[in-house]
Write a protein that holds these residues in place. Structure first.
Motif, PDB file in Angstrom:
ATOM      1  N   THR A  99       0.812  -1.216   0.000  1.00 58.44           N
ATOM      2  CA  THR A  99       0.000   0.000   0.000  1.00 58.44           C
ATOM      3  C   THR A  99       0.853   1.277   0.000  1.00 58.44           C
ATOM      4  OG1 THR A  99      -0.125  -0.098   2.408  1.00 58.44           O
ATOM      5  CG2 THR A  99      -1.929  -1.118   1.168  1.00 58.44           C
ATOM      6  N   GLU A 100       2.153   1.153   0.227  1.00 59.62           N
ATOM      7  CA  GLU A 100       3.053   2.316   0.276  1.00 59.62           C
ATOM      8  C   GLU A 100       3.616   2.583  -1.125  1.00 59.62           C
ATOM      9  OE1 GLU A 100       4.644   2.047   4.837  1.00 59.62           O
ATOM     10  OE2 GLU A 100       5.579   0.703   3.379  1.00 59.62           O
ATOM     11  N   LEU A 101       2.735   3.038  -1.992  1.00 59.78           N
ATOM     12  CA  LEU A 101       3.070   3.175  -3.411  1.00 59.78           C
ATOM     13  C   LEU A 101       4.201   4.175  -3.661  1.00 59.78           C
ATOM     14  CD1 LEU A 101      -0.525   3.012  -4.926  1.00 59.78           C
ATOM     15  CD2 LEU A 101       1.149   1.164  -4.629  1.00 59.78           C
ATOM     16  N   ASP A 102       4.239   5.272  -2.926  1.00 59.63           N
ATOM     17  CA  ASP A 102       5.304   6.257  -3.124  1.00 59.63           C
ATOM     18  C   ASP A 102       6.668   5.680  -2.742  1.00 59.63           C
ATOM     19  OD1 ASP A 102       3.677   8.233  -4.146  1.00 59.63           O
ATOM     20  OD2 ASP A 102       3.392   9.236  -2.211  1.00 59.63           O
ATOM     21  N   VAL A 103       6.706   4.905  -1.697  1.00 56.72           N
ATOM     22  CA  VAL A 103       7.974   4.296  -1.272  1.00 56.72           C
ATOM     23  C   VAL A 103       8.426   3.268  -2.304  1.00 56.72           C
ATOM     24  CG1 VAL A 103       9.143   2.986   0.539  1.00 56.72           C
ATOM     25  CG2 VAL A 103       7.408   4.687   1.148  1.00 56.72           C
ATOM     26  N   ILE A 104       7.501   2.482  -2.807  1.00 55.60           N
ATOM     27  CA  ILE A 104       7.827   1.512  -3.853  1.00 55.60           C
ATOM     28  C   ILE A 104       8.352   2.234  -5.080  1.00 55.60           C
ATOM     29  CG2 ILE A 104       6.829  -0.171  -5.454  1.00 55.60           C
ATOM     30  CD1 ILE A 104       4.920  -0.981  -3.137  1.00 55.60           C
ATOM     31  N   LYS A 105       7.704   3.330  -5.461  1.00 52.57           N
ATOM     32  CA  LYS A 105       8.144   4.111  -6.618  1.00 52.57           C
ATOM     33  C   LYS A 105       9.556   4.675  -6.400  1.00 52.57           C
ATOM     34  CE  LYS A 105       6.955   8.133  -9.411  1.00 52.57           C
ATOM     35  NZ  LYS A 105       6.126   9.323  -9.516  1.00 52.57           N
ATOM     36  N   LEU A 106       9.851   5.118  -5.187  1.00 48.97           N
ATOM     37  CA  LEU A 106      11.186   5.632  -4.879  1.00 48.97           C
ATOM     38  C   LEU A 106      12.232   4.527  -4.996  1.00 48.97           C
ATOM     39  CD1 LEU A 106      13.031   7.931  -3.942  1.00 48.97           C
ATOM     40  CD2 LEU A 106      12.490   7.285  -1.585  1.00 48.97           C
ATOM     41  N   TYR A 107      11.950   3.355  -4.441  1.00 46.78           N
ATOM     42  CA  TYR A 107      12.885   2.233  -4.547  1.00 46.78           C
ATOM     43  C   TYR A 107      13.080   1.849  -6.013  1.00 46.78           C
ATOM     44  CZ  TYR A 107      12.937   1.317   0.506  1.00 46.78           C
ATOM     45  OH  TYR A 107      13.125   1.413   1.867  1.00 46.78           O
ATOM     46  N   GLN A 108      12.014   1.856  -6.801  1.00 49.36           N
ATOM     47  CA  GLN A 108      12.126   1.545  -8.226  1.00 49.36           C
ATOM     48  C   GLN A 108      12.997   2.565  -8.942  1.00 49.36           C
ATOM     49  OE1 GLN A 108       7.955   1.348  -9.256  1.00 49.36           O
ATOM     50  NE2 GLN A 108       7.851  -0.861  -8.927  1.00 49.36           N
ATOM     51  N   ALA A 109      12.895   3.837  -8.542  1.00 50.08           N
ATOM     52  CA  ALA A 109      13.731   4.878  -9.145  1.00 50.08           C
ATOM     53  C   ALA A 109      15.202   4.618  -8.838  1.00 50.08           C
ATOM     54  CB  ALA A 109      13.310   6.259  -8.642  1.00 50.08           C
ATOM     55  N   PHE A 110      15.512   4.258  -7.610  1.00 56.29           N
ATOM     56  CA  PHE A 110      16.898   3.921  -7.254  1.00 56.29           C
ATOM     57  C   PHE A 110      17.367   2.688  -8.018  1.00 56.29           C
ATOM     58  CE2 PHE A 110      16.534   6.867  -3.708  1.00 56.29           C
ATOM     59  CZ  PHE A 110      17.824   7.357  -3.604  1.00 56.29           C
ATOM     60  N   ASN A 111      16.513   1.679  -8.137  1.00 61.09           N
ATOM     61  CA  ASN A 111      16.884   0.458  -8.854  1.00 61.09           C
ATOM     62  C   ASN A 111      17.150   0.726 -10.330  1.00 61.09           C
ATOM     63  OD1 ASN A 111      16.675  -1.149  -6.559  1.00 61.09           O
ATOM     64  ND2 ASN A 111      14.533  -1.634  -6.933  1.00 61.09           N
ATOM     65  N   SER A 112      16.277   1.479 -10.982  1.00 60.83           N
ATOM     66  CA  SER A 112      16.464   1.748 -12.408  1.00 60.83           C
ATOM     67  C   SER A 112      17.687   2.632 -12.645  1.00 60.83           C
ATOM     68  CB  SER A 112      15.206   2.365 -13.018  1.00 60.83           C
ATOM     69  OG  SER A 112      14.926   3.624 -12.456  1.00 60.83           O
ATOM     70  N   THR A 113      17.950   3.566 -11.756  1.00 60.52           N
ATOM     71  CA  THR A 113      19.148   4.394 -11.882  1.00 60.52           C
ATOM     72  C   THR A 113      20.394   3.535 -11.697  1.00 60.52           C
ATOM     73  OG1 THR A 113      17.946   6.299 -11.018  1.00 60.52           O
ATOM     74  CG2 THR A 113      20.351   6.448 -11.029  1.00 60.52           C
ATOM     75  N   SER A 114      20.348   2.616 -10.777  1.00 60.70           N
ATOM     76  CA  SER A 114      21.470   1.708 -10.554  1.00 60.70           C
ATOM     77  C   SER A 114      21.761   0.891 -11.810  1.00 60.70           C
ATOM     78  CB  SER A 114      21.157   0.774  -9.378  1.00 60.70           C
ATOM     79  OG  SER A 114      22.140  -0.211  -9.245  1.00 60.70           O
ATOM     80  N   GLU A 115      20.723   0.361 -12.422  1.00 61.36           N
ATOM     81  CA  GLU A 115      20.898  -0.419 -13.650  1.00 61.36           C
ATOM     82  C   GLU A 115      21.425   0.440 -14.793  1.00 61.36           C
ATOM     83  OE1 GLU A 115      17.150  -2.293 -14.454  1.00 61.36           O
ATOM     84  OE2 GLU A 115      17.169  -3.371 -12.537  1.00 61.36           O
ATOM     85  N   ALA A 116      20.919   1.660 -14.915  1.00 59.90           N
ATOM     86  CA  ALA A 116      21.321   2.539 -16.020  1.00 59.90           C
ATOM     87  C   ALA A 116      22.751   3.058 -15.879  1.00 59.90           C
ATOM     88  CB  ALA A 116      20.348   3.716 -16.128  1.00 59.90           C
ATOM     89  N   THR A 117      23.189   3.281 -14.636  1.00 65.03           N
ATOM     90  CA  THR A 117      24.505   3.887 -14.416  1.00 65.03           C
ATOM     91  C   THR A 117      25.583   2.873 -14.040  1.00 65.03           C
ATOM     92  OG1 THR A 117      24.027   4.313 -12.084  1.00 65.03           O
ATOM     93  CG2 THR A 117      23.478   6.063 -13.668  1.00 65.03           C
ATOM     94  N   GLY A 118      25.181   1.678 -13.701  1.00 62.17           N
ATOM     95  CA  GLY A 118      26.153   0.671 -13.289  1.00 62.17           C
ATOM     96  C   GLY A 118      26.631   0.836 -11.859  1.00 62.17           C
ATOM     97  N   ASP A 136      26.534   0.038  -8.133  1.00 61.81           N
ATOM     98  CA  ASP A 136      26.075  -1.106  -7.359  1.00 61.81           C
ATOM     99  C   ASP A 136      25.151  -0.642  -6.236  1.00 61.81           C
ATOM    100  OD1 ASP A 136      25.904  -3.752  -6.467  1.00 61.81           O
ATOM    101  OD2 ASP A 136      27.596  -3.492  -5.104  1.00 61.81           O
ATOM    102  N   LEU A 137      23.939  -1.190  -6.209  1.00 59.32           N
ATOM    103  CA  LEU A 137      22.973  -0.850  -5.165  1.00 59.32           C
ATOM    104  C   LEU A 137      22.460  -2.151  -4.571  1.00 59.32           C
ATOM    105  CD1 LEU A 137      21.178   1.240  -3.665  1.00 59.32           C
ATOM    106  CD2 LEU A 137      19.498   0.884  -5.474  1.00 59.32           C
ATOM    107  N   ARG A 138      22.679  -2.302  -3.282  1.00 60.53           N
ATOM    108  CA  ARG A 138      22.185  -3.474  -2.562  1.00 60.53           C
ATOM    109  C   ARG A 138      21.369  -3.002  -1.374  1.00 60.53           C
ATOM    110  NH1 ARG A 138      27.676  -5.801  -1.329  1.00 60.53           N
ATOM    111  NH2 ARG A 138      28.330  -3.894  -2.304  1.00 60.53           N
TER     112      ARG A 138
END
Length: 107
Positions: A10-29, A31-33
């Motif tokens: 139900t915490e859609l904004d938090v999920i969206k924020l984590y997705q933004a960090f994940n996609s940026t990590s993939e795009a820039t290389g 490492d995000l754990r």
């Protein structure tokens, strides 16, 4: 990224924020754990800053390259460390990574 729990469905904004960090990590290389550690609400010692918020049931995270927290105040480092000890290339990369992640989240 150190967290006390993963976001609820139900915490859609938090999920969206984590997705933004994940996609940026993939795009820039970069490492995000995610390191998940349950917070002991009764313990006054908080090794990671986000734990103060977690105790009040506020979703928060700490971005750190360290796998474990410092055990003593005197050995901790901050962004205010002396410039001659800082790796400016890594600092620049990390600032860009955070800015890009927040930009993806906002826009």
């Amino acid at each position: 990224m150190h967290i006390s729990r993963f976001p609820k469905e139900t915490e859609l904004d938090v999920i969206k924020l984590y997705q933004a960090f994940n996609s940026t990590s993939e795009a820039t290389g970069v490492d995000l754990r995610y390191v998940k550690k349950k917070v002991n609400i009764g313990d006054p010692y908080v090794p990671w800053l986000h734990e103060n918020f977690a105790k009040r049931r506020v979703v928060a995270a700490t971005l750190s390259a360290r796998g474990v927290p410092y055990t003593k105040i005197v050995e901790s480092e901050t962004i205010f460390d002396r410039v001659e000890r800082a790796d400016l290339k890594v600092l620049e990369r990390n600032v860009k990574f955070i800015a890009e992640s927040l930009g993806r989240f906002i826009y």
